[in-house]
Design an enzyme around this catalytic site. Structure first.
Site, PDB file in Angstrom:
ATOM      1  CG  HIS A  37      -1.871  -1.086   1.362  1.00  0.00           C
ATOM      2  ND1 HIS A  37      -1.775  -2.085   2.311  1.00  0.00           N
ATOM      3  CD2 HIS A  37      -2.981  -1.361   0.637  1.00  0.00           C
ATOM      4  CE1 HIS A  37      -2.786  -2.919   2.175  1.00  0.00           C
ATOM      5  NE2 HIS A  37      -3.539  -2.507   1.168  1.00  0.00           N
ATOM      6  CD  GLN A  61     -13.859  -5.775  -1.512  1.00  0.00           C
ATOM      7  OE1 GLN A  61     -14.112  -4.593  -1.738  1.00  0.00           O
ATOM      8  NE2 GLN A  61     -12.665  -6.296  -1.751  1.00  0.00           N
ATOM      9  N   GLY A 147      -2.909  -2.128  -6.958  1.00  0.00           N
ATOM     10  CA  GLY A 147      -1.798  -3.077  -6.978  1.00  0.00           C
ATOM     11  C   GLY A 147      -2.089  -4.224  -7.942  1.00  0.00           C
ATOM     12  CD  GLU A 148       0.906  -4.697 -12.655  1.00  0.00           C
ATOM     13  OE1 GLU A 148       0.629  -4.243 -13.759  1.00  0.00           O
ATOM     14  OE2 GLU A 148       2.018  -5.188 -12.368  1.00  0.00           O
ATOM     15  CB  VAL A 176       5.425  -4.612  -2.668  1.00  0.00           C
ATOM     16  CG1 VAL A 176       6.583  -4.531  -1.696  1.00  0.00           C
ATOM     17  CG2 VAL A 176       5.302  -3.317  -3.464  1.00  0.00           C
ATOM     18  CB  SER A 186      -4.481  -6.887   4.412  1.00  0.00           C
ATOM     19  OG  SER A 186      -4.203  -5.679   3.757  1.00  0.00           O
TER      20      SER A 186
HETATM   21  O1  PAF Z   1      -7.986  -4.174  -3.152  1.00  0.00           O
HETATM   22  C1  PAF Z   1      -8.653  -3.788  -2.174  1.00  0.00           C
HETATM   23  O2  PAF Z   1      -8.136  -3.546  -1.084  1.00  0.00           O
HETATM   24  C2  PAF Z   1     -10.160  -3.648  -2.329  1.00  0.00           C
HETATM   25  O3  PAF Z   1     -10.696  -4.608  -3.141  1.00  0.00           O
HETATM   26  C3  PAF Z   1     -10.590  -2.230  -2.775  1.00  0.00           C
HETATM   27  C4  PAF Z   1     -10.051  -1.897  -4.166  1.00  0.00           C
HETATM   28  C5  PAF Z   1     -10.074  -1.195  -1.787  1.00  0.00           C
HETATM   29  C6  PAF Z   1     -12.105  -2.138  -2.829  1.00  0.00           C
HETATM   30  O4  PAF Z   1     -12.669  -2.405  -1.583  1.00  0.00           O
END
Ligand code: PAF
Length: 253
Positions: A37, A61, A147-148, A176, A186
């Site tokens: 991040h 999600q 991030g990829e 990374v 995370s």
């Molecule tokens: O990659 C993430 O951390 C999440 O999917 C995002 C893009 C912040 C959406 O909640």
């Protein structure tokens, strides 16, 4: 760094003079921040006059309630890292602020989102795309950084921005890794000691040059519960569970 908790507060700030003549770079996150991040934040700072980072664990999600409950939350430490990293704004909205509609309105994509992670996590990418669209509409950044490691997510967000004529540049940033090759995530915080020791093997197997079908078998032998190992979009992508923790990774094919 200004911490913002409400949509109203942000809208007032965003309409104010401090943004005049300055571009805004945005890094959306779900917190539990790590060097990955921070690399997005550094890039956003290099390319923009101001930067905003959101920390929002997006319930929409998560297709698995337990996964949502377990997701690491480290807001105080995140705020310290962002302050030290030079972020100008930290947005920490409540779910009720992001979903005043109760998630009645959502964005779906009907092709790429059905594959890979989307095939195993029903509704996951609807939740991602919906929250990203909401955040982009609120934050109104010039550039947004992804991030990829979440390569499928990056492609879908980029596709959404094109399809819906969003006035933002979606910027992909390289994965990374820890010194042992494990992609930073995370979710790595949730790995037990033994699982953490096995986890780098996901990347080792992906880069081993073995045929895809053998990679899946190799992962299973090592103690993973492999979800997929596939090649698409010029990448070799994999997802596998270690205990209760689902890890993903990808490399150039
Ligand atoms: O990659 C993430 O951390 C999440 O999917 C995002 C893009 C912040 C959406 O909640």
């Amino acid at each position: 760094m200004i911490a913002v908790n409400s949509v109203k507060q942000w809208r007032t700030l965003r309409a104010g003079g401090r943004f005049a003549g300055k571009s805004l770079g945005f890094v959306p996150t779900m917190g539990a921040l790590h060097e990955g991040h921070l690399s997005l934040l550094r890039r956003a700072r290099r390319e923009n006059g101001l930067t905003a980072v959101s920390v929002f664990v997006n319930p929409a999600q998560f297709n698995d309630k337990e996964d949502l409950a377990r997701y690491p939350r480290t807001l105080a430490a995140d705020a310290e890292l962002l302050k030290a990293g030079g972020a100008d704004f930290l947005l920490v909205p409540a779910a009720s602020e992001i979903y005043p509609d109760g998630y009645r309105y959502r964005v779906s994509e009907n092709e790429e989102s059905r594959a890979l992670c989307g095939a195993r996590r029903p509704g996951h990418f609807d939740g991602v795309l919906t929250v990203v669209l909401k955040l982009l509409n609120l934050v109104k950044p010039d550039r947004a950084y992804f991030g990829e490691k979440d390569y499928q997510q990056y492609r879908l967000v980029r596709g959404m921005a094109e399809a819906l004529f969003l006035d933002v540049k979606i910027v992909p940033c390289p994965i990374v890794r820890e010194p042992d090759g494990l992609a930073m995530s995370s979710r790595n915080l949730l790995l037990g000691e033994e699982e953490r020791a096995i986890a780098p093997a996901l990347n080792m197997v992906l880069t081993s040059g073995a045929p895809l079908s053998r990679m899946k078998k190799a992962l299973a032998k090592l103690g993973f519960e492999p979800d997929y190992v596939e090649e698409r979009w010029g990448r070799r992508l994999a997802a596998a569970k270690l205990g209760k923790v689902r890890l993903i990774d990808n490399v150039e094919a």
